[in-house]
Design an enzyme around this catalytic site. Structure first.
Site, short mmCIF file in Angstrom:
data_model
loop_
_atom_site.label_atom_id
_atom_site.label_comp_id
_atom_site.label_asym_id
_atom_site.label_seq_id
_atom_site.Cartn_x
_atom_site.Cartn_y
_atom_site.Cartn_z
N LYS A 190 0.85 -1.06 0.33
CA LYS A 190 -0.05 -0.11 -0.22
C LYS A 190 0.48 0.84 -0.05
O LYS A 190 0.83 2.80 -0.78
CB LYS A 190 -0.54 -0.03 1.23
CG LYS A 190 -1.43 1.35 1.14
CD LYS A 190 -2.69 1.21 2.17
CE LYS A 190 -3.56 1.52 2.62
NZ LYS A 190 -4.42 2.36 3.28
N GLU A 196 10.26 -4.60 4.73
CA GLU A 196 10.71 -6.08 4.21
C GLU A 196 9.99 -6.08 2.31
O GLU A 196 11.04 -6.88 1.69
CB GLU A 196 9.95 -7.02 4.82
CG GLU A 196 9.80 -7.23 6.60
CD GLU A 196 9.16 -6.22 7.23
OE1 GLU A 196 8.87 -4.42 6.60
OE2 GLU A 196 8.81 -5.84 8.47
N GLY A 248 -4.82 -1.47 4.84
CA GLY A 248 -3.99 -2.69 4.11
C GLY A 248 -5.35 -4.55 4.74
O GLY A 248 -4.70 -5.18 3.81
N ARG A 249 -4.89 -4.28 5.53
CA ARG A 249 -5.71 -5.78 5.75
C ARG A 249 -7.24 -6.02 4.98
O ARG A 249 -7.43 -6.74 5.79
CB ARG A 249 -5.52 -5.72 7.58
CG ARG A 249 -6.43 -4.61 8.27
CD ARG A 249 -5.91 -4.96 9.74
NE ARG A 249 -7.10 -3.63 10.83
CZ ARG A 249 -5.93 -2.63 11.29
NH1 ARG A 249 -4.54 -2.55 10.21
NH2 ARG A 249 -6.31 -1.68 11.52
N GLU A 334 -5.10 -6.67 14.95
CA GLU A 334 -4.23 -4.76 14.64
C GLU A 334 -5.66 -3.81 14.39
O GLU A 334 -5.43 -3.08 14.54
CB GLU A 334 -3.60 -4.89 13.39
CG GLU A 334 -2.33 -4.71 12.38
CD GLU A 334 -2.11 -4.40 11.61
OE1 GLU A 334 -0.92 -4.76 11.54
OE2 GLU A 334 -2.59 -4.31 10.20
N HIS A 365 -4.31 -32.69 17.46
CA HIS A 365 -2.79 -33.86 17.54
C HIS A 365 -1.88 -33.27 18.04
O HIS A 365 -0.53 -33.57 18.69
CB HIS A 365 -2.58 -34.84 16.52
CG HIS A 365 -3.67 -35.84 16.51
ND1 HIS A 365 -3.93 -36.94 17.29
CD2 HIS A 365 -4.19 -35.36 15.62
CE1 HIS A 365 -4.23 -37.97 16.77
NE2 HIS A 365 -5.42 -37.25 15.40
N LYS A 494 9.04 -0.50 14.28
CA LYS A 494 9.51 0.06 12.79
C LYS A 494 10.26 0.92 12.47
O LYS A 494 12.10 0.80 12.42
CB LYS A 494 8.54 -0.03 11.96
CG LYS A 494 7.65 -1.05 11.42
CD LYS A 494 6.34 0.14 10.46
CE LYS A 494 5.53 -1.10 9.89
NZ LYS A 494 4.69 -0.22 9.55
O1 F6P Z 1 2.91 -3.45 9.87
C1 F6P Z 1 1.59 -2.91 9.75
C2 F6P Z 1 1.00 -2.48 7.95
O2 F6P Z 1 1.55 -1.75 8.21
C3 F6P Z 1 0.56 -3.36 8.06
O3 F6P Z 1 -1.05 -2.92 8.77
C4 F6P Z 1 -0.02 -3.56 6.70
O4 F6P Z 1 -0.95 -4.76 6.18
C5 F6P Z 1 1.53 -4.02 6.62
O5 F6P Z 1 2.70 -3.02 7.32
C6 F6P Z 1 2.72 -4.12 4.80
O6 F6P Z 1 2.05 -2.56 4.65
P1 F6P Z 1 2.09 -1.89 2.93
O7 F6P Z 1 0.73 -2.78 1.98
O8 F6P Z 1 2.26 -0.37 3.59
O9 F6P Z 1 3.12 -2.61 2.81
#
Ligand code: F6P
Length: 529
Positions: A190, A196, A248-249, A334, A365, A494
């Site tokens: 987003k 990452e 995002g979620r 979240e 199990h 972060k």
């Molecule tokens: O770490 C939280 C977050 O902001 C989430 O809410 C989101 O889904 C994820 O990181 C990834 O964010 P982006 O889509 O901006 O890479």
């Protein structure tokens, strides 16, 4: 807010769930509800008619209907970020005009969906791409990764892979065996700044270039940030944009779902959207006691905020829903894992619960021992389909369903000491040894569970399920007074990771860090890190 419910709980803890069935021959029907073909059974909980009435009152007291109208109508309900919350619009591209700040949104949603469809069709039929790798994390990964697995029987496109972790092992192991000239990378973010994702995207681009691929053609971007996408070097016609009114979620209904669309095709993706829309319609029209998202939310509030059970287990009896618990961890924790109310005051009750789980029968199990005989109560939420996708393996599915039903029955009934004694006596034990052994074999029972059952896990049903959980989180958030659509709690980690990067790399000293962190960095350096 929960005073009346807590009073009712004092009486509820003194009676067993089984008694409720003895007192009411129609309890199963009276304490379950339908949405289309889907059935939600909450009769194996301690909720009775009085408790239900007090729970549904919460919806009125907190004006869930008003907030719901505001959400669907483009109100700025994400108040801490000043944003509307309109993921529901993504699954209703042909709905009535929807205005946000004077701009009509549906035409743009349809246009993006059409572009996704054309792109997806090209990839599926073009014969040049064998593998698609979605690079994203959190909401840009968990949704599509879970969905691709859930809908595997409908998968007739290129193979799909998901890389999320910044741990180099993830991308390394994923790319092993893939062809750098025949792999499409979808960079899903987003913000297009997530460390990452950007680290993995750069590694993937180096891999494509080193392998003689065409980075221009083999990269697509899903983002709200066209400037960052352009900076990364992905052309505008390979970018699928969305707006900040999609959290995002909550985002897999739009461009973030591109990998899913490539996997299952545009028609099945439309069915997924239609399932979500069907749940939206139900949520907006059914009275609270017949409203599936509302009753799922209220059952959760009863168990967590009123009865005080700290966690909730989500137990899909469906191997293909094995990523659902992880997806729901983000969606629920979240969204509602917050201790400050919308108005900035301290929350007056506990926040959302810990959500965890695993696919059945595997979990049986592993951790069901604790669920049945541990000292705490874990409300369990079972999900199961009446039929599977493998007609030749019908007996497997029957066993799966039998296990699911057996668990909820066992949780409710338990096994009393007298029965355990009889069993031990039948094996020849007597006296103190019989008593000792029998006690280990007692199941307290009276442990609540709900069951969501549906005919088969199709794209439509899957859409219903995901929209159901989204609205459950919404209802819970409104009742608790939480803004379910921000996530400030992820920021501090972060920021500190960014400042620790050069320290771990040895470019900056650990001075100013706490003793523990400095010692851990020293250990890493001493061990070749
Ligand atoms: O770490 C939280 C977050 O902001 C989430 O809410 C989101 O889904 C994820 O990181 C990834 O964010 P982006 O889509 O901006 O890479």
């Amino acid at each position: 807010m929960f005073t009346e419910l807590k009073r009712l709980n004092v009486a509820a803890v003194k009676r067993r769930i089984e008694t409720l069935f003895e007192e009411d021959a129609n309890r199963a029907a009276g304490f379950s509800l339908s949405c289309g073909d889907m059935l939600f059974d909450y009769s194996k909980t301690g909720i009775d008619a009085e408790v239900r009435a007090a729970l549904t009152d919460l919806c009125d007291l907190s004006d869930v209907a008003g907030r719901r109208a505001a959400m669907f109508g483009a109100g700025v309900i994400n108040e801490t970020e000043g944003r509307a919350v309109l993921h529901t619009a993504l699954r209703d591209p042909d709905g009535d005009d929807l205005l946000l700040d004077g701009t009509e949104l549906r035409a743009g949603i349809r246009e993006t969906l059409d572009r996704m469809r054309r792109f997806s069709d090209d990839i599926r039929t073009g014969g040049q791409i064998d593998d698609v790798v979605n690079i994203g994390i959190g909401g840009s990964d968990l949704g599509p990764a879970m969905a691709a697995l859930a809908l595997a029987p409908f998968h007739d496109g290129p193979r799909c892979h998901f890389v999320s972790n910044v741990d180099g092992a993830h991308i390394h192991d994923t790319l092993k065996g893939l062809d750098p000239q025949r792999t499409l990378f979808i960079v899903a973010s987003k913000t297009f700044t997530t460390i990452e994702t950007m680290t993995n995207a750069r590694t993937a681009r180096d891999w494509v270039v080193a392998g003689g691929g065409d980075a221009g053609r083999q990269f697509a971007a899903l983002s709200t940030a066209s400037d960052h996408v352009a900076e990364f070097g992905i052309a505008a016609d390979q970018m699928f944009g969305f707006e900040d009114w999609v959290g995002g979620r909550y985002s897999m209904w739009g461009p973030i779902g591109l990998s899913l669309m490539i996997a299952i095709g545009g028609e099945d993706f439309d069915q997924f959207l239609a399932g979500g829309k069907a749940m939206d319609d139900h949520f907006q029209t059914a009275p609270w006691a017949q409203n599936l998202p509302a009753m799922l939310a209220l059952t959760g509030i009863w168990h967590h905020q009123v009865c005080g059970h700290p966690t909730r287990a989500v137990l899909p009896y469906d191997q293909r829903l094995s990523r659902l618990p992880a997806y729901l961890q983000q969606l629920e924790m979240e969204s509602n894992g917050k201790s400050v109310a919308m108005d900035g005051s301290d929350l007056e009750c506990v926040s959302g619960p810990v959500v965890w789980g695993e696919a059945g029968t595997n979990g049986q199990h592993a951790f069901y021992q604790l669920i049945h005989q541990g000292t705490g109560v874990v409300p369990c939420e079972f999900l199961v389909a009446a039929r599977g996708h493998e007609p030749a393996l019908k007996h497997h599915h029957q066993l799966l369903v039998a296990n699911c039903l057996a668990q909820s029955e066992a949780l409710m009934r338990g096994r009393p000491l007298e029965v355990a004694r009889e069993r031990m006596a039948a094996q020849g034990l007597e006296g103190g040894e019989l008593e000792r052994q029998a006690r280990h074999r007692v199941f307290p029972g009276n442990r609540p569970s709900t069951t969501l059952i549906y005919p088969q896990l199709t794209p439509f049903v899957f859409g219903q399920i995901i929209a159901l959980y989204e609205h459950r989180v919404f209802v819970e958030g409104v009742i608790l007074g939480i803004n379910s659509y921000d996530q400030w709690g992820v920021e501090l980690g972060k920021e500190l990771a960014t400042s620790l990067g050069p320290v771990v790399a040895g470019d900056e000293s650990a001075e100013g860090k706490d003793g523990s962190t400095a010692a851990l960095v020293a250990y890493i350096h001493a061990n070749g890190g």
